[in-house]
Design an enzyme around this catalytic site. Structure first.
Site, PDB file in Angstrom:
ATOM      1  N   ASP A  97      22.569  53.389  43.690  1.00 27.05           N
ATOM      2  CA  ASP A  97      21.361  52.571  43.809  1.00 27.05           C
ATOM      3  C   ASP A  97      21.513  51.366  42.881  1.00 27.05           C
ATOM      4  O   ASP A  97      21.374  51.479  41.665  1.00 27.05           O
ATOM      5  CB  ASP A  97      20.131  53.408  43.444  1.00 27.05           C
ATOM      6  N   LYS A 129      15.357  43.702  44.320  1.00 23.11           N
ATOM      7  CA  LYS A 129      15.078  42.830  43.175  1.00 23.11           C
ATOM      8  C   LYS A 129      15.800  41.465  43.279  1.00 23.11           C
ATOM      9  O   LYS A 129      15.342  40.616  44.018  1.00 23.11           O
ATOM     10  CB  LYS A 129      15.366  43.581  41.889  1.00 23.11           C
ATOM     11  N   TYR A 135      15.420  56.325  38.943  1.00 20.86           N
ATOM     12  CA  TYR A 135      14.290  56.011  39.817  1.00 20.86           C
ATOM     13  C   TYR A 135      14.815  55.310  41.060  1.00 20.86           C
ATOM     14  O   TYR A 135      15.642  54.404  40.965  1.00 20.86           O
ATOM     15  CB  TYR A 135      13.302  55.096  39.087  1.00 20.86           C
TER      16      TYR A 135
HETATM   17  C1  PLP Z   1      12.870  48.953  41.322  1.00 24.82           C
HETATM   18  C2  PLP Z   1      13.786  49.999  41.791  1.00 24.82           C
HETATM   19  C3  PLP Z   1      13.610  50.651  43.020  1.00 24.82           C
HETATM   20  C4  PLP Z   1      12.385  50.443  43.874  1.00 24.82           C
HETATM   21  O1  PLP Z   1      12.299  49.146  44.370  1.00 24.82           O
HETATM   22  P1  PLP Z   1      10.878  48.623  44.919  1.00 24.82           P
HETATM   23  O2  PLP Z   1      11.199  47.266  45.447  1.00 24.82           O
HETATM   24  O3  PLP Z   1       9.967  48.641  43.756  1.00 24.82           O
HETATM   25  O4  PLP Z   1      10.448  49.553  45.991  1.00 24.82           O
HETATM   26  C5  PLP Z   1      14.574  51.523  43.444  1.00 24.82           C
HETATM   27  N1  PLP Z   1      15.664  51.772  42.710  1.00 24.82           N
HETATM   28  C6  PLP Z   1      15.864  51.180  41.514  1.00 24.82           C
HETATM   29  C7  PLP Z   1      17.101  51.480  40.746  1.00 24.82           C
HETATM   30  C8  PLP Z   1      14.934  50.283  41.008  1.00 24.82           C
HETATM   31  O5  PLP Z   1      15.125  49.733  39.812  1.00 24.82           O
END
Ligand code: PLP
Length: 425
Positions: A237, A265, A144
């Site tokens: 990511d 995060k 994601y």
């Molecule tokens: C949470 C998450 C996102 C999205 O971040 P948001 O701040 O919710 O837009 C993207 N990549 C990864 C791996 C994530 O865990």
């Protein structure tokens, strides 16, 4: 567990907020029961509108790694707030923060701040496309990367087929530029790289968004070799893994040679902040130096920078050892349970998932074989025992260092009791 107040707020919410929530997973659609409405949180605990106090295993989906309302972080936010909350002009703190990020993460020569993980991957993908002058990207199934068009696609039926949009509202023309491949599998990736000119491969090196999946060493090494061979950028990511698996994230821990990384995060310490960065040559393609446009009114917001810097300042090697120790302790505590019942435990560092599947899944297709109904009941019964698990089998647990042995033991005994109960029925 009394949920009278939460239920009544949830009813009201549904009248004015679609589904009653501002991000879908919070609606508890994947589990039994309705979501507690949170009033406050401190350390390892969250308290809801009915006064229930939960051991928090979400930590706001990662950011609260030092626990909720940590005095150092609160003080930093407070001190910054009284000097102005947003200027739309550069500040010294942004520079210091960028220097700290580049020093901490092996891939970062340069970094740019934005406000959410979604933004960070969107910008990183545009940058990769601009730098390579190519359009196609490869995304790994079950990973994601936020809620924008290019990455909201799921696997097509055949290996080389185009991806199907995973949401309404995404133009087919956009989705067709995203190809997908299974995690822990190099063959499909190579097919894509050899048959189209691919700008970037983007993945979570340790996925947490299909539950925690353990990558094989050959996979990560092979990906980076393949990307080099075909002139494709590797985007790791690290929105979840950054400052979670180590200060240098998954890239440091697993020695991944990436071109770009995205952070979110934890780097915002609980405020809206994210970042993307990487090799200098690539980053210098960004506006105003280069021709790839990217911007944000609240990017580098002083409050968010202060919260992020204060949080990162609290993260030492000792903290990572302690965090991992707690996860190891939970894993060890569940060893007999996992041997006895068709459940499995997957862990990397302090990220883990208890899967309702005999063997820990190694890719998204295997995750889909889990017993989701049982997970839904498990989640509810844990909540009744005042342990707040992520409300979906597709999510990893995020530990905070505010959890003491007492809470760790309560989590272990709670899981054992609930799983025994589920399989006794
Ligand atoms: C949470 C998450 C996102 C999205 O971040 P948001 O701040 O919710 O837009 C993207 N990549 C990864 C791996 C994530 O865990």
């Amino acid at each position: 567990m009394n949920q009278h107040q939460s239920k009544s707020w949830f009813d009201r919410a549904q009248n004015v907020i679609p589904g009653g929530v501002n991000s879908p997973v919070r609606a508890f659609n994947a589990v039994e029961g309705t979501p507690p409405f949170i009033v406050s949180a401190k350390g390892a605990y969250m308290i809801d509108e009915d006064g229930n106090q939960y051991i928090d295993l979400i930590g706001s989906w990662g950011p609260m790694i030092v626990g909720h309302a940590h005095p150092t972080v609160v003080e930093a936010i407070h001190q910054t707030a009284v000097t102005g909350t947003s200027f739309g002009a550069p500040t010294k703190a942004e520079v210091l923060f960028a220097e700290e990020l580049c020093a901490a993460h092996p891939v970062l020569d340069m970094v740019r701040l934005c406000s959410s993980g979604t933004e960070s991957t969107m910008h990183a993908i545009r940058l990769a496309r601009g730098y390579t002058n190519r359009d196609v990207i490869v995304k790994i199934d079950g990973c994601y990367h936020g809620a924008h068009d290019a990455v909201l696609v799921e696997a097509g039926s055949g290996v080389a087929t185009f991806a199907k949009p995973g949401s309404e509202g995404i133009p087919t023309a956009v989705a067709e530029l995203t190809r997908t491949a299974p995690f822990n599998d190099l063959n499909v990736v190579e097919q894509h790289l050899s048959t189209s000119t691919v700008a970037a491969v983007i993945l979570e090196a340790v996925p947490g968004n299909m539950g925690c999946i353990v990558p094989t060493e050959e996979y990560l090494e092979g990906l980076s070799k393949l990307c080099k061979k075909y002139g494709t950028l590797l985007i790791v990511d690290e929105v979840m893994t950054g400052f979670r698996l180590s200060k240098g994230g998954a890239c440091e821990r697993l020695r991944i040679d990436a071109d770009l990384v995205t952070l979110g995060k934890i780097v915002g310490g609980g405020l809206p902040l994210a970042a993307f960065g990487g090799r200098r040559e690539v980053m210098e393609c960004l506006s105003p130096l280069g021709a790839v446009y990217q911007a944000g009114t609240l990017s580098g917001n002083p409050l968010a920078v202060a919260a992020g810097r204060a949080t990162l300042g609290l993260l030492s090697d000792v903290v990572y050892q302690e965090l991992e120790g707690k996860a190891e302790c939970i894993e060890a505590g569940l060893e007999d349970l996992v041997a006895k019942y068709p459940v499995s435990f997957a862990r990397v560092g302090s990220m883990f998932t208890l899967f309702f599947r005999d063997q820990a899944p190694t890719n998204f297709d295997e995750v889909k074989e889990c017993d989701f109904d049982m997970f839904g009941t498990f989640h509810y019964k844990m909540l009744e025992r005042n342990v707040y698990f992520p409300p979906s089998q597709y999510e990893a647990v995020f530990l905070s260092n505010a959890l003491s042995d007492v809470e760790v033991q309560r989590v272990i005994s709670g899981i054992i009791d609930v799983v025994e109960e589920l399989f006794a029925q």
